[in-house]
Design a protein around this motif. Structure first.
Motif, mmCIF file in Angstrom:
data_model
loop_
_atom_site.group_PDB
_atom_site.id
_atom_site.type_symbol
_atom_site.label_atom_id
_atom_site.label_comp_id
_atom_site.label_asym_id
_atom_site.label_seq_id
_atom_site.Cartn_x
_atom_site.Cartn_y
_atom_site.Cartn_z
ATOM 1 N N GLY A 180 -11.604 0.784 -34.974
ATOM 2 C CA GLY A 180 -11.776 2.284 -35.161
ATOM 3 C C GLY A 180 -13.158 2.434 -35.634
ATOM 4 N N SER A 182 -17.113 3.051 -35.244
ATOM 5 C CA SER A 182 -18.002 3.296 -34.174
ATOM 6 C C SER A 182 -19.482 2.852 -34.422
ATOM 7 C CB SER A 182 -17.996 4.766 -33.554
ATOM 8 O OG SER A 182 -18.242 5.676 -34.767
ATOM 9 N N GLU A 207 -13.026 6.945 -37.816
ATOM 10 C CA GLU A 207 -12.106 8.180 -37.878
ATOM 11 C C GLU A 207 -11.153 8.094 -39.130
ATOM 12 O OE1 GLU A 207 -11.902 11.191 -36.205
ATOM 13 O OE2 GLU A 207 -13.823 10.467 -35.403
ATOM 14 N N THR A 208 -10.775 6.726 -39.531
ATOM 15 C CA THR A 208 -9.781 6.335 -40.359
ATOM 16 C C THR A 208 -10.419 5.667 -41.321
ATOM 17 O OG1 THR A 208 -7.991 6.502 -38.927
ATOM 18 C CG2 THR A 208 -7.618 5.722 -41.023
ATOM 19 N N SER A 209 -10.686 5.779 -42.889
ATOM 20 C CA SER A 209 -11.680 5.179 -43.670
ATOM 21 C C SER A 209 -10.784 3.890 -43.993
ATOM 22 C CB SER A 209 -12.236 5.999 -44.617
ATOM 23 O OG SER A 209 -10.981 6.676 -45.414
ATOM 24 N N THR A 231 -12.823 6.994 -49.521
ATOM 25 C CA THR A 231 -14.180 6.957 -48.525
ATOM 26 C C THR A 231 -15.243 6.207 -48.984
ATOM 27 O OG1 THR A 231 -15.019 9.139 -49.119
ATOM 28 C CG2 THR A 231 -13.308 9.381 -47.236
ATOM 29 N N LYS A 249 -17.219 10.557 -40.904
ATOM 30 C CA LYS A 249 -16.536 11.297 -39.584
ATOM 31 C C LYS A 249 -17.882 11.141 -38.911
ATOM 32 C CE LYS A 249 -12.309 12.172 -40.736
ATOM 33 N NZ LYS A 249 -11.263 11.250 -40.147
ATOM 34 N N ALA A 250 -17.693 10.896 -37.413
ATOM 35 C CA ALA A 250 -18.833 10.647 -36.573
ATOM 36 C C ALA A 250 -19.681 11.909 -36.687
ATOM 37 C CB ALA A 250 -18.526 10.608 -34.975
ATOM 38 N N GLU A 251 -19.280 13.319 -36.697
ATOM 39 C CA GLU A 251 -19.900 14.405 -36.742
ATOM 40 C C GLU A 251 -20.794 14.423 -37.790
ATOM 41 O OE1 GLU A 251 -15.663 15.539 -37.786
ATOM 42 O OE2 GLU A 251 -16.544 14.275 -36.442
ATOM 43 N N GLN A 296 -24.657 15.297 -36.466
ATOM 44 C CA GLN A 296 -24.291 14.183 -35.715
ATOM 45 C C GLN A 296 -25.277 12.875 -35.738
ATOM 46 O OE1 GLN A 296 -22.544 15.173 -31.874
ATOM 47 N NE2 GLN A 296 -21.858 13.123 -31.716
#
Length: 574
Positions: A180, A182, A207-209, A231, A249-251, A296
């Motif tokens: 997960g 990235s 997405e999941t910490s 986190t 998160k990626a964003e 991002q």
């Protein structure tokens, strides 16, 4: 358990120190010091080499005995020789060696003559005026020791960049394997290529910490868990380095990367611009009211506040934000811009590889040319060359150049600048070379006026080409000598000489601020490896980082030129 080259090198360095304090065989001491340097400089992890079944004696300077000790350390986490040495000495002796300017020779005298075993005892001896009475010390040395003790007491632990790299890259690779994840990036002063790093800041996009946090705190080199939340988490590694992890998160990754890269003053300057535009910027993104408009990636963060993207190495609030507002940031030099290296050694002096081996390594590195610059005769510890030996090497270089394609060896010398500013070899010898690299290797404690005069006189020499490692510092081991660098840079400009940025991670000399000064004065800087083995060209990455911190562009760097253009510039100084 030691896992990295730096860990094993530290053990060998400690062995050498304890052997020297015990007055052991000098050749044995030197073997361990050389092994420590080889391991610190070697680009491949020796533990990985062992797991692949490779023979460590293939490393120059590593014989069967040292190879066996490396294998013992990697497999067990201990070295039996070091354990035996510890039993013969007070446990606190090692603390004395951490004081700048207190090497093993002085510790030996302090221990045997004054029974100094602890830092507190050292302080009392200096305060009471007892150290000055020892042979080879004196009042000035005693004062320097007191000042070093005071500075050491106020100093937080920092790690040299090359040491931090070994732990950072291993952690980065480990975290990248978590399902997960990235992106993984090391932020902070590490990403800004500071010469030393206090701790590591790792940023992960996932997405999941929870799996990331769990993997991090269970990492094999963790000694102590400081905190572990939803986190974020903080740990201390076995080497003593603190590592802080943040999962986003990626964003929000770009905004978090900007925030945690720093520097603090740079971030404040950017945040003020955002506020002037009615925006809010934090580690989650750039916001107008409650709406995220960027975050991002870092480019979007800078663009949202009207700035061009600012490379991490420039983020020190030294004018980069103002230039980013008007699109006038420098196009920083890249490692791919380098066409050659103008400072390298072979086994003719204190290097570890032959002339041919160094040439082939430079060729495989993609270089068009390599200057061979052995030490001159004054530096006896490095087996410096006299005129006859240098002449023989020049003949070897001519012969090799006739045989090899795609790489040209230049004939040079790293000549000692003597105390009076004269050079260690006569004019008729220097005149036959392609370049003369002058260096200060002694009398570091001259007054500012005398040290400056010394170097200025050397620059006036008709065959002088380049000033090597211009401040003489060794990071965390020897402070820069006191010299008027502004005058040196101006005289180099007037004489048409060049300055070296020595990329060896123990030096990184020129300092970044002096690189900026040289650029402003129009003095070209040569980013050199000071290679002593065929693996050392890898250290140029650190020199490039320092050059970028110093705002250097491709055209500011001497060895980005083609061989033809370089020869023309060298002729102007000879």
């Amino acid at each position: 358990m030691p896992r990295h080259n730096a860990d094993i090198a530290a053990i060998f360095e400690e062995i050498a120190n304890l052997l020297e304090i015990q007055d052991a065989n000098p050749f044995r001491i030197r073997a361990y010091r050389n092994a420590a340097r080889i391991l610190n400089d070697h680009s491949r992890d020796v533990g990985t080499m062992l797991r692949k079944g490779e023979d460590l004696t293939c490393l120059s300077g590593i014989g069967k005995d040292l190879a066996a000790k490396i294998e013992e350390i990697v497999s067990s986490g201990h070295c039996s020789l070091l354990d035996r040495l510890h039993k013969k000495m007070p446990a606190t002796i090692g603390d004395l060696l951490k004081i700048p300017g207190i090497g093993p020779k002085r510790v030996k005298a302090l221990y045997h003559d004054l029974a100094v075993q602890t830092v507190e005892q050292l302080y009392r001896a200096a305060r009471d005026g007892r150290i000055r009475e020892l042979p080879g010390f004196g009042e000035k040395t005693e004062l320097n020791i007191l000042q070093s003790l005071e500075a050491h007491a106020n100093q937080t632990q920092r790690f040299k960049l090359i040491t931090a790299v070994q732990y950072a890259e291993a952690l980065e690779q480990s975290l990248a394997t978590v399902s997960g994840v990235s992106r993984v990036t090391i932020a902070g002063s590490y990403r800004r290529m500071r010469e030393t790093v206090g701790d590591l800041d790792i940023l992960v996009a996932a997405e999941t910490s929870r799996p990331v946090i769990q993997h991090f705190i269970e990492y094999g080199e963790v000694n102590r868990i400081l905190s572990a939340g939803a986190t974020r988490a903080s740990v201390v590694l076995e080497c003593g380095m603190q590592v802080d992890l943040r999962v986003v998160k990626a964003e929000s990754f770009g905004a978090a990367l900007h925030y945690f890269t720093g520097s603090k003053s740079h971030n404040i300057a950017v945040r003020r611009i955002a506020q002037q535009k009615g925006l809010k910027i934090n580690e989650y993104g750039v916001y107008r009211s409650d709406k995220q408009i960027a975050g991002q990636d870092e480019e979007s963060v800078y663009a949202a506040v009207g700035l061009a993207y600012i490379p991490p190495e420039l983020r020190e609030n030294r004018g980069e934000v103002t230039l980013a507002q008007v699109g006038r940031l420098p196009q920083l030099v890249e490692q791919s811009d380098l066409r050659g290296d103008l400072h390298a050694h072979t086994n003719a002096t204190d290097g570890h590889n032959s002339l041919r081996e160094m040439a082939l390594a430079a060729k495989s590195f993609g270089f068009e040319y390599l200057a061979i610059t052995e030490h001159s005769r004054r530096l006896t510890v490095a087996h410096g060359l006299d005129p006859l030996q240098l002449s023989r090497q020049c003949a070897e270089i001519d012969k090799l150049n006739a045989e090899m394609d795609e790489i040209t060896l230049l004939k040079g010398i790293e000549v000692d600048i003597l105390e009076d500013g004269s050079l260690d070899l006569p004019d008729n010898v220097l005149a036959k070379l392609d370049l003369v690299v002058g260096a200060v290797h002694s009398k570091f404690d001259l007054s500012r006026a005398r040290q400056t005069k010394r170097i200025l006189r050397a620059l006036e020499h008709p065959h002088f080409t380049m000033l090597a490692h211009p401040t003489g510092r060794l990071i965390q081991r020897r402070a820069p000598y006191d010299v008027d660098m502004a005058r040196i840079i101006r005289e180099a400009r007037n004489r048409g000489c060049f300055l070296e940025l020595n990329a060896h991670p123990e030096r990184l000399d020129l300092l970044d601020t002096y690189c900026q000064m040289a650029r402003e004065e129009g003095v070209l800087v040569s980013i050199n490896s000071d290679a002593h083995s065929n693996h050392d060209f890898a250290n140029l990455r650190f020199g490039i980082g320092q050059a970028r911190r110093g705002w250097l562009e491709k055209d500011d760097v001497l060895n980005t030129r083609s061989l033809k253009a370089l020869r023309q510039l060298l002729k102007q100084t000879m």
